[in-house]
Design an enzyme around this catalytic site. Structure first.
Site, short mmCIF file in Angstrom:
data_model
loop_
_atom_site.label_atom_id
_atom_site.label_comp_id
_atom_site.label_asym_id
_atom_site.label_seq_id
_atom_site.Cartn_x
_atom_site.Cartn_y
_atom_site.Cartn_z
CB THR A 60 20.78 9.81 -37.71
OG1 THR A 60 21.75 10.64 -37.08
CG2 THR A 60 19.61 10.65 -38.18
NE ARG B 228 26.04 4.91 -18.48
CZ ARG B 228 26.76 4.45 -19.50
NH1 ARG B 228 28.02 4.06 -19.31
NH2 ARG B 228 26.23 4.37 -20.71
CB CYS C 247 26.76 -2.00 -24.07
SG CYS C 247 28.47 -1.61 -24.47
CD GLN D 126 33.28 -4.72 -24.57
OE1 GLN D 126 33.97 -4.74 -23.57
NE2 GLN D 126 32.60 -3.66 -24.95
N GLY E 263 29.47 -1.58 -30.83
CA GLY E 263 29.64 -0.86 -29.59
C GLY E 263 30.48 0.41 -29.74
CD GLU F 94 33.11 -1.05 -22.51
OE1 GLU F 94 33.09 0.16 -22.84
OE2 GLU F 94 32.13 -1.80 -22.65
CG HIS G 202 29.34 -6.15 -26.01
ND1 HIS G 202 29.65 -5.94 -27.33
CD2 HIS G 202 29.32 -4.91 -25.44
CE1 HIS G 202 29.80 -4.64 -27.55
NE2 HIS G 202 29.61 -4.00 -26.43
CB THR H 273 22.82 -1.42 -30.09
OG1 THR H 273 22.33 -2.46 -30.95
CG2 THR H 273 24.27 -1.10 -30.44
#
Lengths: 357, 357, 357, 357
Positions: free
Chosen positions: C15, C116, C153, C179, C183, C205, C245, C335
């Site tokens: 959602t 990651r 992103c 950005q 985000g 970031e 971005h 996104t």
């Protein structure tokens, strides 16, 4: 006034937007001295200057920056002999603490909506209904202190403009609003909701405008206020503006009227604060502009002189007449005239009227 | 339809915002083929794809990118046997050229306000007043072509919503608007004017809404339109939104009414374009949302299905009733339904009705 | 592909903004069929169409609107024989569930940052490092499923542009970012923080950009990735833009270079997704614009063709050379290419490469 | 200073944004008295208070509101014995008039870029290169007056921050900018261009920053300035902010450095205006903030004390070190410190230094 003799006051919810306006406007106040600043537990124990993310222009006033924030409680006021509590608490949490303070002899000037419809609590705008202050006597019969409410931010601008026009015979009021995001509080509105957008809904806002206007413009009858049976409907939107609520007003007058006379009635309007020269009173609470495209939030939101009263005057523009219909726009600073500023003006009126001792 | 048999059309003022919407919506159109694109001398001689700063989503359609822009003149249409001229010209410069084209047998579908109050020119919204198309016959008595006007962008959304409610008996209409910056054209509004601001004035807008609504909702009487004597007042603001005019509407009904019936009348409303299945007609021209905080420009401006009709449906929300008073918000895409889209729909109606040959 | 034979997939955190992009992009997907949608308990039990506040254009796809949202759990995937879980969960809550799903044989394609930097988890961008997919084999030695991460992103756009330029010899990378608010997630940023403002800080970031770039551009060595020892520094800001971005990139090249050759290397770049004709692959992952003032978020954020790949291409502009220094701007849809889109492309690559059965 | 003895000054281009800042900041100035206000023919003959659309806070100062605007000409200054002309004229039209005024003995303090690269014209920032003022002597050899330029708005903030860091050995400067729309002038940027957008191009801005920084930081050599051979590259964007240019700065230092020492060098930096206590000098021209997400335009743009110096201090934040690389953000008020304010400070320096008599 000798500093020693200033009235000791406190601010509840002092780190939020309205709380910051209280702190800013009370800085260097001739009659009040800020002794206590409260906030939620998260900020308690910190220097105010460190606890607050200052958003209301300039920097944190030096006379309050070093105060240590306390967690909101009656004790934080009582232990320091504070006489006035300005409340910027959310309505959801203010009831118990405001009642407790009033029980214990403190004058509570509240920006919350919780008690506005309480028949013993005046919703006070000193230029509009200073006589409603006497409702406080009912409270003083049963407790040592009292609560005085401020109106909703949008309402405060609207009733100021309606007051001088009542004599022309208002039969109906329609208002469509363009409200700034600061009205939703520091974190009340997500950026994705409003960036480049308009939101045609603000929870409970239309109901508040309608109910509060009827009460504020009502008649004080000894121990209660008889509401004005005003036919009023509001339609409210949020717009991507930082500060200042713009309102498009449509009035149906009872009979034909003279537009210049109406303009003059607004521009020359003065009330108790002006007559009493209260410290936070603007010279003129209503400025009428002849510019074709004003008032605009960015340009006019800080209307009001002298400096202490910046943001305390509303600006009315584009007055038009069509038969018995009058249209105009008004702009009100929602966190000053619509919140902290009127609360402080209420306290100044109460002090001058002998309710604070 | 075989491509060879498509009607040859042109767009005047093709590089502006509304001009771009014409080009975008005419791309791949089943009945129309864009042959001529005109603009001011500055763009003349360039490939359309090079001349235009494309702002209406996606990229310049391949079927028009290579057309060479011509300076606006009747000749640029006549020499290529164009039958329809869509005009996105400013009102200040469109009169002579639109008249000349009509004299010479071309059907002009104009977004300009210049001729809207001309008694022989219909201000056409196919779902609302398709019979006004017959006004064109008066023009055809004296010249070979004709001019059909589109309404003002704000009006187009308003009268769509009013049409199905007329049967409930509307005694008065009040509308306050929240209008997008694209309504002022590509360079019509400086960023410093509107960033974080609201401007409570749009030149001539209120007058247009009032006058055009009365004409569009009027009755066709053989060779003229009798205006509806509607009591209507508008109050217009510009807000920092890219696309989509939001309108706060207040209706005084002649008698008590059923809100659900009104809602159903809007949601089920269909007009000539839907019955005739015109290519640019939305399945339903009015969407009624039950969401408490809709319509919103960012979320709802492209309402309308199928894909060719995106932006052609208005969205109505927050329908409320208070006695005989009805309130709601509506959102209309100002450069699609409020401009290019309705012009194209008008041309589709005229084609299907035999006025284009 | 016969619908019966489509791979059954689910979306966790369906959602939120990225979750919505997953749902939008998976609608009508030729290889994947959405079976399961999960969210927090607040949404569980509701129709997806009712639970979601749809923000990603158009309306909720019909093929998913009627699915009932489940509370996020491994069971919700296992009971329906789902093979792929797309994760739009916040990093703070994704670890356990993503691991559990991988243990139980599901291929997890995660947009979260949690894994990651795990040496067995590839941070995969199919055009850039498709061979890193083989890291999955290490995971498959110890469990039945696997986790494949998407990059941050901002990083996803940056490494796409760096990849074709590596052959020119990059000695240093500097990037300053502009950005979009999306985000920060649906409610991640208060309107008062960003309206008319820039915020020169985005938590973690800069560190992510630096670390992830080195890993993605690193070399696969049998069972691990050897990072590229890239000298890279990032400086990140939030600006009042909804989507996209923008990045200002400065490259120090190892030797003199030909700017046209660099431009051509970017414009002609294609990778595995283009060669394999993966469904969500853009024809060209990098568009190079010659317009002097592009790319711009409002105009270029949806770059990418065909329709299924809209938002999957980055746009590079203003390429400049000064000695061995190269400067340019790039724009990435945060996104889509920066989140859901690359995750889906990763799954398409894994499917085609035989990792999903 | 006795009012009779104040220096008589005028403002050219007084109705534009920078012109308004001149008027605002000169109001009540202890040394200067505004005698002449000029503008284009459109405004000539009107009261300044009527001619101007006031955008710089508060209302038109009373001491200038009643002045009658004249069309820009040398005569308008000469006939009233004005000694100083502040120029907010566009570069395209300023050359002839500024030269003529200088020929006739007037000290011209110009915000235009026209003469900045003239070897006899100093680009003066009093805290940075007060000795460059002596370039004026070369002008005085051949004419009775002189021209002193202000730097580009972005440059003014940058060189202020670079000056105290030069002693640490700067080998290279990279700057990416986030520039406010007021930098484009009152009508310089259309709302549709920038609303919700970023534009990665500002005409000639990058070249100005690079060239002007080298000149300002250069060394005065008797009769000319030897440029500093600084390796500097700029990358400029416009963002939807009203006032305040934010800059992301990357410095390569010649050797390792101590970050705290650099921070202290900035925070404690003072120049000639502070030592000479010039009226418009901020107490500290550089404020260093330790807040993780500052400086922000909305919160910090008016930095500078006392009141007359609001907007004259830049704010530096997020100072970081990585080897020999230093990163930080700085914010400068583009129409105050970046334009009118520095021009006035230049005039104060010239007056105190005996160049105005």
């Amino acid at each position: 006034m000798d500093k020693k003799k200033k009235i000791r006051v406190g601010v509840m919810g002092s780190t939020g937007l309205v709380g910051q306006q209280f702190v800013r406007m009370l800085s260097g106040h001739p009659s009040f001295e800020v002794i206590t600043l409260t906030a939620s537990g998260r900020s308690a124990g910190k220097r105010y200057g460190d606890a607050v993310e200052w958003l209301v222009g300039g920097t944190v006033p030096e006379d309050t920056a070093d105060l240590v924030v306390e967690e909101t409680s009656a004790e934080s006021f009582l232990k320091k002999d504070v006489k006035i509590a300005f409340s910027a608490l959310p309505s959801a949490v203010c009831r118990d603490i405001e009642n407790e303070l009033a029980e214990k002899g403190i004058g509570v000037f509240s920006n919350a909506s919780a008690f506005r419809m309480d028949p013993e609590v005046p919703v006070l705008i000193p230029e509009v209904n200073p006589d409603h202050l006497r409702l406080v006597r009912s409270q003083l019969h049963r407790r040592r202190g009292f609560i005085i409410a401020n109106s909703n931010c949008t309402t405060s601008g609207l009733v100021l403009a309606l007051k001088p026009l009542l004599e022309f015979g208002i039969r109906r009021v329609g208002v469509a609003t363009y409200q700034a995001v600061s009205g939703a509080g520091r974190h009340g509105l997500a950026s994705l909701s409003i960036l480049g957008n308009v939101i045609p809904f603000i929870k409970s806002e239309e109901e508040k405008i309608e109910a509060e206007s009827r009460k504020i413009l009502g008649t004080f009858r000894g121990s209660s206020v008889e509401e004005l049976p005003l036919d009023i409907h509001a339609s409210c939107c949020r717009v991507p503006v930082r500060d200042g609520h713009l309102e498009s007003v449509t009035l149906d007058m009872a009979s034909d009227f003279d537009l210049n006379a109406a303009r003059e009635a607004l521009a020359s309007f003065q009330g108790a604060p002006q007559r009493m020269k209260l410290p936070t009173a603007p010279e003129n609470p209503i400025l009428v502009t002849g510019e074709i495209d004003r008032p605009q939030p960015v340009l006019d939101v800080m209307a009001g002189r002298p400096e202490r009263a910046e943001g305390m005057a509303i600006t009315v523009g584009r007055m038009r007449k069509n038969g018995r219909r009058m249209n105009f726009f008004l702009l009100v600073h929602n966190t000053i005239r619509g919140a902290a500023g009127t609360c402080i003006l209420n306290a100044e009126l109460a002090l001058r009227s002998g309710y604070i001792t």
